[in-house]
Write an enzyme that holds these catalytic residues in place. Structure first.
Site, PDB file in Angstrom:
ATOM      1  N   GLY A   1       2.026  -0.819   4.683  1.00 19.80           N
ATOM      2  CA  GLY A   1       0.889  -1.656   5.028  1.00 19.80           C
ATOM      3  C   GLY A   1       1.125  -3.132   4.839  1.00 19.80           C
ATOM      4  O   GLY A   1       0.182  -3.879   4.542  1.00 19.80           O
ATOM      5  N   GLY A   2       2.367  -3.598   5.023  1.00 19.22           N
ATOM      6  CA  GLY A   2       2.665  -4.994   4.747  1.00 19.22           C
ATOM      7  C   GLY A   2       1.840  -5.965   5.565  1.00 19.22           C
ATOM      8  O   GLY A   2       1.258  -6.916   5.025  1.00 19.22           O
ATOM      9  N   GLY A   3       1.767  -5.757   6.875  1.00 20.86           N
ATOM     10  CA  GLY A   3       0.978  -6.649   7.716  1.00 20.86           C
ATOM     11  C   GLY A   3      -0.497  -6.593   7.381  1.00 20.86           C
ATOM     12  O   GLY A   3      -1.183  -7.629   7.364  1.00 20.86           O
ATOM     13  N   SER A   4      -1.008  -5.398   7.105  1.00 23.59           N
ATOM     14  CA  SER A   4      -2.416  -5.263   6.728  1.00 23.59           C
ATOM     15  C   SER A   4      -2.701  -5.954   5.404  1.00 23.59           C
ATOM     16  O   SER A   4      -3.746  -6.601   5.228  1.00 23.59           O
ATOM     17  CB  SER A   4      -2.781  -3.773   6.627  1.00 23.59           C
ATOM     18  OG  SER A   4      -2.672  -3.136   7.880  1.00 23.59           O
ATOM     19  N   ALA A   5      -1.769  -5.821   4.450  1.00 26.03           N
ATOM     20  CA  ALA A   5      -1.950  -6.481   3.158  1.00 26.03           C
ATOM     21  C   ALA A   5      -1.938  -7.992   3.316  1.00 26.03           C
ATOM     22  O   ALA A   5      -2.708  -8.705   2.652  1.00 26.03           O
ATOM     23  CB  ALA A   5      -0.847  -6.041   2.194  1.00 26.03           C
TER      24      ALA A   5
ATOM     25  N   LYS B   1       0.842  -1.202   0.000  1.00 27.79           N
ATOM     26  CA  LYS B   1       0.000   0.000   0.000  1.00 27.79           C
ATOM     27  C   LYS B   1       0.878   1.254   0.000  1.00 27.79           C
ATOM     28  O   LYS B   1       1.922   1.301   0.639  1.00 27.79           O
ATOM     29  CB  LYS B   1      -0.878  -0.022   1.252  1.00 27.79           C
ATOM     30  CG  LYS B   1      -1.698   1.229   1.532  1.00 27.79           C
ATOM     31  CD  LYS B   1      -1.022   2.245   2.442  1.00 27.79           C
ATOM     32  CE  LYS B   1      -0.556   1.753   3.783  1.00 27.79           C
ATOM     33  NZ  LYS B   1       0.077   2.853   4.595  1.00 27.79           N
TER      34      LYS B   1
ATOM     35  N   PRO C   1       9.020  -4.283   3.463  1.00 25.56           N
ATOM     36  CA  PRO C   1       9.653  -3.928   4.736  1.00 25.56           C
ATOM     37  C   PRO C   1       8.631  -3.765   5.850  1.00 25.56           C
ATOM     38  O   PRO C   1       7.470  -3.406   5.615  1.00 25.56           O
ATOM     39  CB  PRO C   1      10.351  -2.598   4.430  1.00 25.56           C
ATOM     40  CG  PRO C   1      10.528  -2.585   2.952  1.00 25.56           C
ATOM     41  CD  PRO C   1       9.360  -3.330   2.387  1.00 25.56           C
TER      42      PRO C   1
ATOM     43  N   ALA D   1       7.181  -2.072   9.424  1.00 29.79           N
ATOM     44  CA  ALA D   1       7.133  -0.731  10.035  1.00 29.79           C
ATOM     45  C   ALA D   1       7.663   0.309   9.055  1.00 29.79           C
ATOM     46  O   ALA D   1       8.512   1.133   9.391  1.00 29.79           O
ATOM     47  CB  ALA D   1       7.919  -0.696  11.345  1.00 29.79           C
ATOM     48  N   ALA D   2       7.123   0.263   7.829  1.00 36.03           N
ATOM     49  CA  ALA D   2       7.685   1.056   6.735  1.00 36.03           C
ATOM     50  C   ALA D   2       6.684   1.965   6.045  1.00 36.03           C
ATOM     51  O   ALA D   2       7.028   2.640   5.081  1.00 36.03           O
ATOM     52  CB  ALA D   2       8.309   0.120   5.698  1.00 36.03           C
TER      53      ALA D   2
ATOM     54  N   ASP E   1      -6.014  -0.090   8.162  1.00 38.79           N
ATOM     55  CA  ASP E   1      -5.643  -0.174   6.748  1.00 38.79           C
ATOM     56  C   ASP E   1      -6.134  -1.459   6.075  1.00 38.79           C
ATOM     57  O   ASP E   1      -6.063  -1.574   4.851  1.00 38.79           O
ATOM     58  CB  ASP E   1      -4.119  -0.108   6.593  1.00 38.79           C
ATOM     59  CG  ASP E   1      -3.569   1.298   6.739  1.00 38.79           C
ATOM     60  OD1 ASP E   1      -4.363   2.262   6.739  1.00 38.79           O
ATOM     61  OD2 ASP E   1      -2.331   1.435   6.845  1.00 38.79           O
TER      62      ASP E   1
END
Length: 281
Positions: free
Chosen positions: A106-110, A15, A100, A102-103, A142
């Site tokens: 939105g990696g965890g949300s994705a 995101k 990455p 905490a970047a 997110d």
């Protein structure tokens, strides 16, 4: 993925916040936002196989930063899905982590959104986006936007979504100085000043979290300044609460040593979970 059931594979696009206006603090501790979400072809990949109980294996460049697997949002999403639908089917997930941590991408949300889409298909529950959105909202602000993975305006905490004009195919260069920036401290450092609403043009917008993020990690200012020197850059800004910054319209560049980067493009909807994209620099 030859021979793999397509219902058991899902892309998790990264995101990008093309603009992010913080309008105030809410009574529940969250902030009132106006943002323009966009999504990239670059992202994580989630696959699954039937199992006796939930499980998760994480690998990839960013796997070591993803935290304990039992706390991963993929498993939280899976358990929430099972509670909501009553399904007794269980799966072991395999997450290839490229985005990455905490970047501001939105990696965890994705990843959580990808798990919901995958499970809806694999279990034949037929909830679709409309039925999955309440579950997504329970998992994080997110996650609803990541569930849809389309260009959209977000309001409230970011969960109230309205489609925005497509930007499919627009090149974008993502650059991160390899410093984690947890969301909580950045929001707490926001000065509380409402600088006005977000209009229809992201170029005329801003990211109100850039200043507090730079105060915590001054190298972000160096990334933004470098991106502004690139030919063809239509928009240079930090995404989310940082530390990833982007240059819209840039296809590639020789990035300073030590910084993470990937050249990709904007997409509408999750792309098929096919061969792995090229590795980030």
């Amino acid at each position: 993925m030859t021979g793999r059931d397509p219902a058991l594979a899902e892309a998790a696009p990264a995101k990008v916040n093309l603009a992010l206006h913080v309008r105030g603090r809410l009574a529940d501790g969250y902030h009132a936002l106006e943002t323009l979400f966009a999504f990239t072809r670059f992202g994580d990949t989630l696959t699954a196989e039937p199992a006796a109980d939930w499980g998760l294996r994480v690998e990839g460049e960013m796997a070591g930063l993803a935290g304990p697997e039992e706390e991963n949002l993929v498993l939280r999403a899976a358990r929430a899905f099972a509670d909501a639908t009553g399904t007794r089917r269980r799966f072991r997930f395999h997450l290839v982590k490229r985005v990455p941590v905490a970047a501001g991408l939105g990696g965890g949300s994705a990843d959580a959104a990808a798990a919901l889409r995958l499970l809806d298909r694999a279990c034949g529950t037929g909830l679709g986006p409309a039925g999955l959105l309440p579950l997504a909202a329970m998992l994080g602000a997110d996650v609803p936007a990541c569930l849809l993975s389309v260009t959209a305006r977000g309001e409230g905490r970011g969960e109230r979504l309205t489609r925005a004009p497509s930007m499919t195919g627009m090149p974008i260069l993502l650059v991160n100085p390899r410093v984690p920036v947890p969301t909580g401290p950045v929001f707490r450092a926001w000065d509380g000043i409402d600088r006005g609403p977000l209009g229809n043009d992201p170029l005329a917008g801003r990211n109100d979290l850039e200043a507090p993020a730079i105060a915590l990690q001054p190298v972000i200012a160096e990334v933004l300044a470098w991106l502004r020197t690139l030919p063809g850059a239509r928009l240079v800004r930090m995404s989310g609460s940082g530390a990833t910054c982007f240059a819209l319209g840039v296809t590639a560049a020789r990035v300073p040593a030590g910084w993470w980067s990937v050249a990709t493009e904007l997409v509408e909807g999750p792309p098929p979970a096919g061969p792995a994209p090229p590795p980030a620099a």
